[in-house]
Enzyme design. Structure first.
Site, PDB file in Angstrom:
ATOM      1  N   ASP A   8       0.872  -1.183   0.000  1.00 19.01           N
ATOM      2  CA  ASP A   8       0.000   0.000   0.000  1.00 19.01           C
ATOM      3  C   ASP A   8       0.905   1.228   0.000  1.00 19.01           C
ATOM      4  O   ASP A   8       2.122   1.113   0.206  1.00 19.01           O
ATOM      5  CB  ASP A   8      -0.877  -0.018   1.273  1.00 19.01           C
ATOM      6  N   SER A   9       0.305   2.390  -0.189  1.00 15.45           N
ATOM      7  CA  SER A   9       1.076   3.637  -0.104  1.00 15.45           C
ATOM      8  C   SER A   9       1.603   3.859   1.316  1.00 15.45           C
ATOM      9  O   SER A   9       2.545   4.595   1.510  1.00 15.45           O
ATOM     10  CB  SER A   9       0.180   4.809  -0.474  1.00 15.45           C
ATOM     11  N   TYR A  40      -0.575   8.525  -2.024  1.00 15.00           N
ATOM     12  CA  TYR A  40      -0.656   8.235  -3.462  1.00 15.00           C
ATOM     13  C   TYR A  40      -1.902   8.891  -4.067  1.00 15.00           C
ATOM     14  O   TYR A  40      -1.949   9.140  -5.269  1.00 15.00           O
ATOM     15  CB  TYR A  40      -0.758   6.730  -3.696  1.00 15.00           C
ATOM     16  N   CYS A  71      -4.224  -1.214  -2.072  1.00 11.57           N
ATOM     17  CA  CYS A  71      -4.373   0.233  -2.215  1.00 11.57           C
ATOM     18  C   CYS A  71      -5.271   0.483  -3.422  1.00 11.57           C
ATOM     19  O   CYS A  71      -4.979   0.007  -4.534  1.00 11.57           O
ATOM     20  CB  CYS A  71      -2.998   0.851  -2.438  1.00 11.57           C
ATOM     21  N   ASN A  72      -6.334   1.208  -3.209  1.00 12.65           N
ATOM     22  CA  ASN A  72      -7.252   1.497  -4.323  1.00 12.65           C
ATOM     23  C   ASN A  72      -6.622   2.432  -5.343  1.00 12.65           C
ATOM     24  O   ASN A  72      -6.898   2.335  -6.535  1.00 12.65           O
ATOM     25  CB  ASN A  72      -8.527   2.142  -3.789  1.00 12.65           C
ATOM     26  N   GLU A 150      -5.235   8.613   9.129  1.00 13.14           N
ATOM     27  CA  GLU A 150      -3.831   8.276   9.357  1.00 13.14           C
ATOM     28  C   GLU A 150      -3.270   9.053  10.557  1.00 13.14           C
ATOM     29  O   GLU A 150      -2.445   8.557  11.311  1.00 13.14           O
ATOM     30  CB  GLU A 150      -3.033   8.609   8.092  1.00 13.14           C
ATOM     31  N   CYS A 182     -11.215   2.957  -0.372  1.00 13.80           N
ATOM     32  CA  CYS A 182      -9.901   3.341   0.154  1.00 13.80           C
ATOM     33  C   CYS A 182      -9.633   2.451   1.352  1.00 13.80           C
ATOM     34  O   CYS A 182     -10.534   2.266   2.198  1.00 13.80           O
ATOM     35  CB  CYS A 182      -9.898   4.809   0.577  1.00 13.80           C
ATOM     36  N   THR A 183      -8.427   1.907   1.440  1.00 17.99           N
ATOM     37  CA  THR A 183      -8.154   0.933   2.503  1.00 17.99           C
ATOM     38  C   THR A 183      -8.018   1.582   3.889  1.00 17.99           C
ATOM     39  O   THR A 183      -7.889   0.879   4.879  1.00 17.99           O
ATOM     40  CB  THR A 183      -6.901   0.097   2.155  1.00 17.99           C
ATOM     41  N   HIS A 184      -8.061   2.916   3.948  1.00 16.70           N
ATOM     42  CA  HIS A 184      -8.071   3.578   5.259  1.00 16.70           C
ATOM     43  C   HIS A 184      -9.474   3.586   5.889  1.00 16.70           C
ATOM     44  O   HIS A 184      -9.608   3.708   7.102  1.00 16.70           O
ATOM     45  CB  HIS A 184      -7.657   5.052   5.116  1.00 16.70           C
TER      46      HIS A 184
HETATM   47  N1  DGL Z   1      -4.816   3.511   1.100  1.00 20.90           N
HETATM   48  C1  DGL Z   1      -4.853   4.289  -0.098  1.00 20.90           C
HETATM   49  C2  DGL Z   1      -5.974   3.783  -1.020  1.00 20.90           C
HETATM   50  O1  DGL Z   1      -6.624   2.776  -0.759  1.00 20.90           O
HETATM   51  C3  DGL Z   1      -5.084   5.766   0.147  1.00 20.90           C
HETATM   52  C4  DGL Z   1      -4.019   6.538   0.851  1.00 20.90           C
HETATM   53  C5  DGL Z   1      -3.173   7.431  -0.039  1.00 20.90           C
HETATM   54  O2  DGL Z   1      -3.695   8.382  -0.625  1.00 20.90           O
HETATM   55  O3  DGL Z   1      -1.983   7.159  -0.106  1.00 20.90           O
HETATM   56  O4  DGL Z   1      -6.217   4.388  -2.041  1.00 20.90           O
END
Ligand code: DGL
Length: 263
Positions: A8-9, A40, A71-72, A150, A182-184
């Site tokens: 992931d990012s 990202y 990561c999406n 985060e 989004c994985t967050h």
């Molecule tokens: N976890 C990332 C996603 O699923 C988003 C976080 C980022 O912007 O880096 O897209």
């Protein structure tokens, strides 16, 4: 047994890693979070492709036999770069395709909403796949949510104010389901639910993706053994990432720093 690679990012993808570790405790895993370069969600597709390709090469060289793109923003902009870097023998599982399958199975031809980073929503990837399956799509970039989560601002007034700004206008009140793209976002699932009418289902990718990984591994006919080794690597290690990692993984995580990038 060769490990599963997950990246992931940053540390948000640990929500997916946790679901995989719960589902497949006997399979070793290596997690890579590119904390040196997040978010990202604000990067161009070209830069996301470059980072994703470098990380995929690195994890392939560590002996990973399957790659989970947790990561999406990468799944929607750089899946081809990941697969090119891995070559034909190592399958890549992204966080979007399994969720689309879940959404169209539960709501065929339905009205589906999706929220995610700017990179994810602007790629149009979710919209194209869902429309291709006859669904009506409403998509919205919610760029401030990932950084607030985060920073530890979840389940409280800061994330509530952001959700009010994004969802308070009722954009998703008429959909059948809202995909958390989004994985967050799994850390604020219950808060998101509170901003939606009861009839809207909320689809979180982590468990759906863990099931896809389990299926792919059973096709590879893997033998099972006891509890496996888990490694968690980041490209920039700070105390705040260490603390955040426990929150996202839900239990203690020992982060290592990798010298993958030259600065
Ligand atoms: N976890 C990332 C996603 O699923 C988003 C976080 C980022 O912007 O880096 O897209």
């Amino acid at each position: 047994m060769k490990p599963i690679g997950i990246f992931d990012s940053g540390i948000g993808g640990l929500t997916v890693a946790k679901a995989i570790a719960n589902r497949l405790p006997h399979v070793p895993l290596i997690y890579f979070g590119d904390t040196a370069h997040l978010p990202y969600g604000e990067k161009s597709p070209e830069l996301i492709q470059y980072y994703a390709s470098r990380i995929s090469h690195h994890l392939r060289d560590q002996g990973c036999r399957i790659m989970v793109v947790a990561c999406n923003s990468v799944s929607s902009n750089a899946l081809h770069a990941v697969q090119d870097a891995l070559g034909p023998k190592i399958p890549a599982i992204d966080v979007i395709a399994p969720v689309i399958q879940e959404a169209i199975k539960r709501f065929p031809g339905g009205r589906i909403g999706v929220i995610g980073t700017r990179a994810t929503i602007e790629s149009g990837h979710y919209q194209e796949l869902l429309k291709g399956h006859g669904c009506e799509v409403t998509a919205m970039a919610t760029p401030l949510l990932a950084s607030a989560i985060e920073e530890g601002f979840h389940e409280g007034s800061v994330s509530d104010a952001l959700l009010e700004a994004y969802l308070g206008g009722g954009t998703f009140d008429e959909v059948d389901a809202l995909i958390l793209g989004c994985t967050h976002y799994p850390l604020i699932t219950s808060q998101i639910r509170a901003f939606l009418p009861d009839h809207v289902a909320v689809i979180d990718s982590s468990i759906v993706v863990a099931n896809s990984v389990a299926e792919a591994l059973s096709e590879m006919d893997e033998e099972k053994s006891g509890k496996a080794n888990q490694r968690f690597i980041v490209s920039d290690l700070t105390p705040s990432f260490s603390m955040g990692a426990q929150r996202f993984f839900g239990s203690e995580v020992h982060l290592e720093e990798s010298p993958l990038w030259d600065f």
